[in-house]
Design a protein around this motif. Structure first.
Motif, short mmCIF file in Angstrom:
data_model
loop_
_atom_site.label_atom_id
_atom_site.label_comp_id
_atom_site.label_asym_id
_atom_site.label_seq_id
_atom_site.Cartn_x
_atom_site.Cartn_y
_atom_site.Cartn_z
N ASP A 1 3.90 16.95 -2.50
CA ASP A 1 2.90 17.15 -3.55
C ASP A 1 2.95 16.00 -4.54
OD1 ASP A 1 1.44 18.08 -5.83
OD2 ASP A 1 1.81 20.15 -5.24
N ALA A 2 1.83 15.34 -4.76
CA ALA A 2 1.78 14.19 -5.67
C ALA A 2 2.14 14.58 -7.09
CB ALA A 2 0.40 13.55 -5.63
N ARG A 3 1.93 15.84 -7.45
CA ARG A 3 2.27 16.27 -8.81
C ARG A 3 3.76 16.16 -9.08
NH1 ARG A 3 -0.61 22.01 -8.70
NH2 ARG A 3 0.29 21.87 -6.60
N ALA A 4 4.57 16.24 -8.04
CA ALA A 4 6.01 16.05 -8.17
C ALA A 4 6.43 14.64 -7.78
CB ALA A 4 6.76 17.07 -7.31
N ALA A 5 5.79 14.09 -6.75
CA ALA A 5 6.21 12.79 -6.22
C ALA A 5 5.80 11.62 -7.10
CB ALA A 5 5.65 12.61 -4.81
N LEU A 6 4.61 11.67 -7.68
CA LEU A 6 4.14 10.53 -8.46
C LEU A 6 4.97 10.31 -9.72
CD1 LEU A 6 2.29 8.18 -8.91
CD2 LEU A 6 0.50 9.76 -9.67
N PRO A 7 5.31 11.35 -10.50
CA PRO A 7 6.14 11.09 -11.68
C PRO A 7 7.48 10.44 -11.34
CG PRO A 7 5.14 13.25 -11.85
CD PRO A 7 4.85 12.76 -10.46
N ALA A 8 7.99 10.69 -10.13
CA ALA A 8 9.28 10.14 -9.73
C ALA A 8 9.17 8.73 -9.15
CB ALA A 8 9.93 11.06 -8.69
N TRP A 9 7.93 8.26 -8.94
CA TRP A 9 7.72 6.95 -8.34
C TRP A 9 7.97 5.86 -9.35
CZ3 TRP A 9 2.65 3.97 -7.90
CH2 TRP A 9 2.77 2.92 -6.95
N ALA A 10 8.65 4.79 -8.94
CA ALA A 10 8.98 3.70 -9.85
C ALA A 10 7.93 2.61 -9.88
CB ALA A 10 10.33 3.09 -9.47
N GLY A 11 6.94 2.68 -8.99
CA GLY A 11 5.98 1.59 -8.86
C GLY A 11 4.79 1.68 -9.79
N LYS A 12 4.03 0.59 -9.80
CA LYS A 12 2.74 0.54 -10.50
C LYS A 12 1.74 -0.16 -9.59
CE LYS A 12 3.87 0.84 -15.40
NZ LYS A 12 3.54 0.30 -16.74
N ALA A 13 0.53 0.34 -9.59
CA ALA A 13 -0.50 -0.19 -8.70
C ALA A 13 -1.50 -1.04 -9.45
CB ALA A 13 -1.23 0.96 -8.01
N ASP A 14 -2.07 -2.01 -8.73
CA ASP A 14 -3.18 -2.80 -9.27
C ASP A 14 -4.51 -2.08 -9.05
OD1 ASP A 14 -1.76 -5.41 -9.96
OD2 ASP A 14 -1.19 -5.17 -7.86
N PHE B 1 0.86 -1.18 0.00
CA PHE B 1 0.00 0.00 0.00
C PHE B 1 0.90 1.23 0.00
CE2 PHE B 1 -2.99 3.16 1.34
CZ PHE B 1 -4.27 2.66 1.09
N THR B 2 0.82 2.01 -1.08
CA THR B 2 1.60 3.24 -1.21
C THR B 2 0.66 4.42 -1.28
OG1 THR B 2 3.34 2.07 -2.43
CG2 THR B 2 3.31 4.47 -2.60
N SER B 3 0.90 5.43 -0.46
CA SER B 3 0.03 6.60 -0.42
C SER B 3 0.85 7.87 -0.55
CB SER B 3 -0.77 6.61 0.88
OG SER B 3 -1.77 7.61 0.85
N PHE B 4 0.30 8.86 -1.24
CA PHE B 4 0.95 10.15 -1.44
C PHE B 4 0.18 11.20 -0.65
CE2 PHE B 4 1.92 7.43 -4.96
CZ PHE B 4 3.24 7.70 -5.26
N GLU B 5 0.87 11.93 0.21
CA GLU B 5 0.21 12.86 1.13
C GLU B 5 1.01 14.15 1.24
OE1 GLU B 5 -2.04 14.88 2.93
OE2 GLU B 5 -2.87 12.84 3.07
N ALA B 6 0.40 15.27 0.80
CA ALA B 6 1.08 16.56 0.83
C ALA B 6 1.09 17.18 2.22
CB ALA B 6 0.44 17.52 -0.17
N PHE B 7 0.05 16.91 3.02
CA PHE B 7 -0.08 17.53 4.33
C PHE B 7 -0.32 16.44 5.37
CE2 PHE B 7 -1.62 20.57 1.13
CZ PHE B 7 -0.71 21.60 1.33
N PRO B 8 0.73 15.72 5.76
CA PRO B 8 0.55 14.59 6.67
C PRO B 8 0.01 15.03 8.03
CG PRO B 8 2.88 15.05 6.31
CD PRO B 8 2.13 15.87 5.33
N MET B 9 -0.83 14.18 8.58
CA MET B 9 -1.44 14.43 9.87
C MET B 9 -0.51 13.95 10.98
SD MET B 9 -5.20 13.02 11.12
CE MET B 9 -6.09 13.85 9.80
N ALA B 10 -0.46 14.67 12.08
CA ALA B 10 0.31 14.24 13.23
C ALA B 10 -0.25 12.92 13.75
CB ALA B 10 0.26 15.30 14.33
N VAL B 11 0.63 12.06 14.26
CA VAL B 11 0.21 10.74 14.70
C VAL B 11 -0.85 10.84 15.80
CG1 VAL B 11 0.98 8.64 15.86
CG2 VAL B 11 2.32 9.58 13.99
N GLU B 12 -0.72 11.79 16.70
CA GLU B 12 -1.72 11.91 17.76
C GLU B 12 -3.09 12.31 17.21
OE1 GLU B 12 0.99 15.63 18.09
OE2 GLU B 12 1.20 13.48 17.62
#
Length: 222
Positions: free
Chosen positions: A137-150, A84-95
Motif C-alpha cells: 500500500d502506497a500509503r505506508a510505502a511512500l512515507p518510508a521511501w527515501a527518494g524524490k522524483a522529478d 523509475f520507481t513504482s508503488f503497486e499494492a496488487f502486483p500483476m503476475a508476470v504471465e
C-alpha cells in the motif's frame, strides 16, 4: 511484504480489467497513446530528460507506462541513465503482464527484457533504465521511501473506485517526495484530487484529456 496479486478479467481479449476495482488497466481505445498523452506529455517529457532523471508512479499495473518512458528515453539518444520507481499494492503476475503487453508490438523488445528480469522490491537494471517496483500500500510505502522524483505518474485506478490512492494525505506525500519544480500528471480531473495536489503545494492545471476524457490534470511543485 504484501502478497496480494491482481485479480483480472479480460475485455475485448486484450485489455486486463481489475475485478477488485472494476476498472481497466489502460484505455480501451489505445493504451500506449494514452500514456504518451497523459504521462509523458503531461510531464513535459521527453524534453525534460537528463542523466539520472527519476520518474515515480502510483500504480505499476502492466508496466506499460514504464516501457513507454524507457522507449522515449532511448529515442532521445541521451547519455546516462533513467530511474523509475513504482508503488503497486496488487502486483500483476508476470504471465498476465506479458498477455496484456502483447497488445503493443512496438514495445515487444523492451517488454521481453523487462518481463525476463522482473522482480518486486529490487533494482532491476535494463540497459540505461533502473526499475524498482515497491510492493504494498502506497500509503505506508511512500512515507518510508527515501527518494524524490522529478516527475510523477498518478495512475492508480479511478478515484471513484479506489479513493484510498487519491487522498489528501497521500498527495502530500507525493509532494514531499518531489524535487523542486518537479511535476505530476494524471488522467483524472476529479475536483478532490486537484484540490489535494494544490493543497500539497502543486500549481495545478486542468488540460485536455485523452480520447473521450475531456480533461486531465498536471501540476508543478512550487
Amino acid at each position: 511484504m504484501q502478497d496480494q496479486r491482481a485479480e483480472l478479467e479480460w475485455r475485448e481479449g486484450q485489455v486486463p480489467v481489475s475485478t477488485r476495482f472494476d476498472d481497466p488497466y489502460f484505455s480501451l481505445e489505445d493504451g500506449l497513446a494514452e500514456t504518451g498523452h497523459v504521462f509523458l506529455a503531461g510531464n513535459g517529457l521527453p524534453d525534460r530528460f537528463r542523466d539520472g532523471f527519476h520518474v515515480a508512479e502510483l500504480g505499476f499495473g502492466t508496466g506499460l507506462n514504464f516501457l513507454a518512458t524507457w522507449a522515449a528515453w532511448r529515442a532521445t539518444g541521451l547519455p546516462g541513465s533513467l530511474r523509475f520507481t513504482s508503488f503497486e499494492a496488487f502486483p500483476m503476475a508476470v504471465e498476465d503482464m506479458a498477455a496484456a503487453l502483447a497488445a503493443f508490438p512496438t514495445l515487444e523488445p523492451l517488454a521481453a527484457q523487462m518481463l525476463a528480469a522482473f522482480e518486486l522490491g529490487i533494482d532491476v537494471v535494463l540497459e540505461v533504465a533502473v526499475l524498482h517496483v515497491v510492493p504494498g500500500d502506497a500509503r505506508a510505502a511512500l512515507p518510508a521511501w527515501a527518494g524524490k522524483a522529478d516527475a510523477w505518474f498518478l495512475d492508480g485506478f479511478s478515484p471513484a473506485k479506489n479513493p484510498e490512492l487519491w487522498g489528501a494525505d497521500l498527495m502530500g506525500q507525493v509532494a514531499a517526495h518531489t524535487e523542486p519544480q518537479g511535476t505530476v500528471a494524471t488522467y483524472t480531473a476529479a475536483g478532490f484530487v486537484r484540490r489535494g495536489l494544490a493543497d500539497a503545494g502543486f500549481t495545478v492545471t486542468r488540460v485536455p484529456g485523452f480520447g473521450r476524457k475531456r480533461h486531465m490534470t498536471t501540476g508543478v511543485l512550487g
